[in-house]
Design a protein around this motif. Sequence first.
Motif, mmCIF file in Angstrom:
data_model
loop_
_atom_site.group_PDB
_atom_site.id
_atom_site.type_symbol
_atom_site.label_atom_id
_atom_site.label_comp_id
_atom_site.label_asym_id
_atom_site.label_seq_id
_atom_site.Cartn_x
_atom_site.Cartn_y
_atom_site.Cartn_z
ATOM 1 N N GLY A 17 -9.608 -6.363 -5.170
ATOM 2 C CA GLY A 17 -8.447 -5.858 -4.898
ATOM 3 C C GLY A 17 -7.328 -6.966 -5.538
ATOM 4 O O GLY A 17 -6.243 -6.668 -6.167
ATOM 5 N N ASP A 33 -4.426 -3.155 -2.862
ATOM 6 C CA ASP A 33 -5.224 -2.986 -1.518
ATOM 7 C C ASP A 33 -5.863 -4.399 -1.381
ATOM 8 O O ASP A 33 -6.808 -4.629 -2.338
ATOM 9 C CB ASP A 33 -6.007 -1.956 -1.851
ATOM 10 N N ARG A 80 0.827 -1.193 -0.006
ATOM 11 C CA ARG A 80 -0.033 -0.016 0.015
ATOM 12 C C ARG A 80 0.717 1.241 -0.038
ATOM 13 O O ARG A 80 0.374 2.377 -0.382
ATOM 14 C CB ARG A 80 -1.029 -0.077 1.326
#
Length: 250
Positions: free
Chosen positions: A68, A62, A37
Motif C-alpha cells: 500500500g 491504505d 481512506r
Amino acid sequence: MRLTGRTALVTGSTSNIGRAIALAFGAEGAHVLVSGRDEERGDAVVAEIRAAGGKADFVAADLGSAQGARALATEATSVLGHVDILVNNAGLIDPARTEQVREEAFDAVFAVNVKAPVFLVAALAPAMAERGGGVIVNLGSWIARLGVPSGIAYSASKGAVETMTRTWAAEYGPRGVRVNAISPGVVHELGEDHPAAGMMAGTPAGTPGDPEAIARAAVYLASDDAAFVHGITLDVDGGRQHVAVLAGQN
C-alpha cells in the motif's frame, strides 16, 4: 508563500493534524496531495484548499502494508510529477495495555505507523536526492518519551519514528534531503472537554493544543527557514515533555 512551486504528499490528511498540515501547505503555495481512506473527507479538504486559491488533489490510500505504501508513492509521483515534501502523518492508535494487547492490533499499529513510512521513504527519498533535494517530516508523539500506563504498541511505534528520523537524516541528509520530526502534545479538534484534555494538566499550556499549531511547525520544517535543521524531533506539546507546573503556583 514559503512552499511556492513545491509538491507535497501528506499521509492521513483527511482530518485533525494531517488536514491542518495540508491546508497550511496549500496556503503556503505547495501543490498538496491529500491522502487517506475516506474519499469524501479527502475531497472536502481538497475543496477547501482550492477555495482558498491553492492546488490540491486526493488519492485514496491504505497504508496497512508495504504494498500500500509503494502504491501511494507511485500514485503521488504520477499525480504530482514528483514529490518534494513527504509528511508521514498517518497513524493508528491502540490504547491497550501490555497484558491486553492483541497481536493483530499490535501488527496493525506498526504497519501504519512504522512500516508504511519506511517504504514511502524508500520509494521517494532517492528520487528527491536525484533532483537535488527534498524534505521529510515525520509525526512522532510525546508519549514516546514520557511513559503512560497504556498504549504500548502506539508508544513503541512512535519511539521507532523518532529513531528512524535520525537514521534517515544520516542516510539522506548528505544527499540533500532534510529529515526531521514533530512531537505533538495532546492535540484534538474536540477541545477542552475531550477526555484527553486532562493529560495536559500540569503543563504551561494547561489545555490541548490545536492542529494548526502542529501545521505551523510542519511549514517551518518543510521550508527553507529550516535549511540548517537535520535529524531533530521538535516538541510542539505545550510543555508536556520538559516543564512541570505545580498546582497553585500562580
